[in-house]
Design a protein around this motif. Sequence first.
Motif, PDB file in Angstrom:
ATOM      1  N   ARG A 136      27.230  49.496  52.269  1.00  0.00           N
ATOM      2  CA  ARG A 136      27.548  50.887  51.930  1.00  0.00           C
ATOM      3  C   ARG A 136      28.504  51.502  52.944  1.00  0.00           C
ATOM      4  O   ARG A 136      29.347  52.337  52.584  1.00  0.00           O
ATOM      5  N   ALA A 137      28.364  51.106  54.207  1.00  0.00           N
ATOM      6  CA  ALA A 137      29.231  51.653  55.255  1.00  0.00           C
ATOM      7  C   ALA A 137      30.693  51.298  55.033  1.00  0.00           C
ATOM      8  O   ALA A 137      31.588  51.975  55.554  1.00  0.00           O
ATOM      9  N   GLN A 138      30.952  50.236  54.249  1.00  0.00           N
ATOM     10  CA  GLN A 138      32.326  49.807  53.972  1.00  0.00           C
ATOM     11  C   GLN A 138      32.973  50.607  52.851  1.00  0.00           C
ATOM     12  O   GLN A 138      34.193  50.574  52.687  1.00  0.00           O
ATOM     13  N   ILE A 139      32.161  51.319  52.068  1.00  0.00           N
ATOM     14  CA  ILE A 139      32.687  52.039  50.907  1.00  0.00           C
ATOM     15  C   ILE A 139      33.094  53.448  51.318  1.00  0.00           C
ATOM     16  O   ILE A 139      32.262  54.263  51.723  1.00  0.00           O
ATOM     17  N   THR A 140      34.373  53.725  51.222  1.00  0.00           N
ATOM     18  CA  THR A 140      34.885  55.040  51.622  1.00  0.00           C
ATOM     19  C   THR A 140      35.116  55.974  50.434  1.00  0.00           C
ATOM     20  O   THR A 140      35.335  57.172  50.627  1.00  0.00           O
ATOM     21  N   GLY A 141      35.089  55.448  49.234  1.00  0.00           N
ATOM     22  CA  GLY A 141      35.306  56.291  48.068  1.00  0.00           C
ATOM     23  C   GLY A 141      34.831  55.623  46.804  1.00  0.00           C
ATOM     24  O   GLY A 141      34.834  54.399  46.694  1.00  0.00           O
ATOM     25  N   ALA A 142      34.388  56.443  45.833  1.00  0.00           N
ATOM     26  CA  ALA A 142      33.969  55.947  44.525  1.00  0.00           C
ATOM     27  C   ALA A 142      34.400  56.967  43.486  1.00  0.00           C
ATOM     28  O   ALA A 142      34.166  58.175  43.646  1.00  0.00           O
ATOM     29  N   SER A 143      35.039  56.492  42.443  1.00  0.00           N
ATOM     30  CA  SER A 143      35.568  57.419  41.449  1.00  0.00           C
ATOM     31  C   SER A 143      35.464  56.840  40.044  1.00  0.00           C
ATOM     32  O   SER A 143      35.297  55.627  39.864  1.00  0.00           O
ATOM     33  N   LEU A 144      35.566  57.748  39.071  1.00  0.00           N
ATOM     34  CA  LEU A 144      35.541  57.349  37.665  1.00  0.00           C
ATOM     35  C   LEU A 144      36.981  57.198  37.181  1.00  0.00           C
ATOM     36  O   LEU A 144      37.737  58.164  37.149  1.00  0.00           O
ATOM     37  N   THR A 145      37.359  55.984  36.840  1.00  0.00           N
ATOM     38  CA  THR A 145      38.692  55.705  36.308  1.00  0.00           C
ATOM     39  C   THR A 145      38.527  54.692  35.185  1.00  0.00           C
ATOM     40  O   THR A 145      38.176  53.534  35.429  1.00  0.00           O
ATOM     41  N   ARG A 146      38.775  55.111  33.961  1.00  0.00           N
ATOM     42  CA  ARG A 146      38.555  54.239  32.815  1.00  0.00           C
ATOM     43  C   ARG A 146      39.808  53.412  32.500  1.00  0.00           C
ATOM     44  O   ARG A 146      40.894  53.968  32.353  1.00  0.00           O
ATOM     45  N   VAL A 147      39.609  52.107  32.403  1.00  0.00           N
ATOM     46  CA  VAL A 147      40.681  51.185  32.034  1.00  0.00           C
ATOM     47  C   VAL A 147      40.190  50.372  30.844  1.00  0.00           C
ATOM     48  O   VAL A 147      39.087  49.822  30.876  1.00  0.00           O
ATOM     49  N   TYR A 148      41.001  50.290  29.797  1.00  0.00           N
ATOM     50  CA  TYR A 148      40.582  49.610  28.569  1.00  0.00           C
ATOM     51  C   TYR A 148      41.354  48.317  28.302  1.00  0.00           C
ATOM     52  O   TYR A 148      41.109  47.665  27.286  1.00  0.00           O
ATOM     53  N   ASP A 149      42.267  47.978  29.191  1.00  0.00           N
ATOM     54  CA  ASP A 149      43.056  46.756  28.988  1.00  0.00           C
ATOM     55  C   ASP A 149      43.028  45.862  30.224  1.00  0.00           C
ATOM     56  O   ASP A 149      43.996  45.179  30.521  1.00  0.00           O
ATOM     57  N   LEU A 173      35.773  51.440  43.474  1.00  0.00           N
ATOM     58  CA  LEU A 173      35.287  51.551  44.847  1.00  0.00           C
ATOM     59  C   LEU A 173      36.441  51.279  45.807  1.00  0.00           C
ATOM     60  O   LEU A 173      37.132  50.266  45.669  1.00  0.00           O
ATOM     61  N   THR A 174      36.625  52.170  46.753  1.00  0.00           N
ATOM     62  CA  THR A 174      37.638  51.986  47.790  1.00  0.00           C
ATOM     63  C   THR A 174      36.935  51.594  49.076  1.00  0.00           C
ATOM     64  O   THR A 174      35.971  52.256  49.488  1.00  0.00           O
ATOM     65  N   ALA A 189      39.356  34.936  48.098  1.00  0.00           N
ATOM     66  CA  ALA A 189      40.416  35.936  48.211  1.00  0.00           C
ATOM     67  C   ALA A 189      39.840  37.120  48.972  1.00  0.00           C
ATOM     68  O   ALA A 189      38.645  37.156  49.295  1.00  0.00           O
ATOM     69  N   ARG A 190      40.686  38.104  49.253  1.00  0.00           N
ATOM     70  CA  ARG A 190      40.235  39.320  49.933  1.00  0.00           C
ATOM     71  C   ARG A 190      40.651  40.532  49.108  1.00  0.00           C
ATOM     72  O   ARG A 190      41.718  40.534  48.488  1.00  0.00           O
ATOM     73  N   ALA A 191      39.773  41.533  49.094  1.00  0.00           N
ATOM     74  CA  ALA A 191      40.035  42.725  48.288  1.00  0.00           C
ATOM     75  C   ALA A 191      39.587  43.969  49.037  1.00  0.00           C
ATOM     76  O   ALA A 191      38.551  43.960  49.712  1.00  0.00           O
ATOM     77  N   SER A 192      40.353  45.019  48.912  1.00  0.00           N
ATOM     78  CA  SER A 192      40.002  46.300  49.531  1.00  0.00           C
ATOM     79  C   SER A 192      39.716  47.378  48.473  1.00  0.00           C
ATOM     80  O   SER A 192      39.374  48.504  48.809  1.00  0.00           O
ATOM     81  N   THR A 193      39.872  47.019  47.204  1.00  0.00           N
ATOM     82  CA  THR A 193      39.538  47.909  46.086  1.00  0.00           C
ATOM     83  C   THR A 193      38.756  47.100  45.056  1.00  0.00           C
ATOM     84  O   THR A 193      39.095  45.943  44.782  1.00  0.00           O
ATOM     85  N   VAL A 194      37.717  47.708  44.503  1.00  0.00           N
ATOM     86  CA  VAL A 194      36.892  47.032  43.499  1.00  0.00           C
ATOM     87  C   VAL A 194      36.856  47.888  42.239  1.00  0.00           C
ATOM     88  O   VAL A 194      36.520  49.078  42.294  1.00  0.00           O
TER      89      VAL A 194
END
Length: 210
Positions: A136-149, A173-174, A189-194
């Motif tokens: 949880r300490a790694q998560i700096t932001g969480a938002s609702l963004t809908r993607v359908y494709d 998640l940022t 791999a490495r990721a900074s956005t989920v």
Amino acid sequence: MDTARGMTGSWRRYVPERARHLMGIDVKGTVSLGLWFARRKHGVPDGALPVPYASGGSALFYVVLFSIVVETIAVEALIRGLDLTATAGAVSLALHAWAVLAVLITAAAYVTRPHVVTDEYVRVRHGAFFDLRIPRAQITGASLTRVYDADDGVTVSAGVLGVAVASQTNVVLTLAAPVEVVRPLGGRARASTVRLYADDPAAALRALAG
């Protein structure tokens, strides 16, 4: 104990990593089928919030199952019409039964292995294929963004991990720093956005804000 460790090491040395991951997926899927019948969830500790995502792909599972049943009937009729041997019929039936079982196992894994939000971590999953714990300490932001494709399944591109269901994601998640991602077949791999999908994204975001 040393002997057991040596045997484990030998097994890992001679079995390719991709094959080991496939075997692990099979085992997790089979366990999930049992959990599904028992109406239990995997890896959801007391006080944690399970975040289901299975309903997004349920229509596809029904379509696939219906298609397999129709194909089974059609092939059986063809075998009888061509007066083929009983062995051909048995092989066809066994293959179609295996296909139905594979679909049920996959669906069971989606239902019994939800995303999980706890005070310590967020666990992002995709059935028996993918499992990532993010502190949880790694998560700096969480938002609702809908993607359908979105690309289906688990993908990583330009530092963005996508865990889509039926080509959809709706929670982003940022992270403060990139995390290591182990793909379903063992690639890393490495990721900074989920980007992930939740049946109820609002509930997931409330839990992440808490």
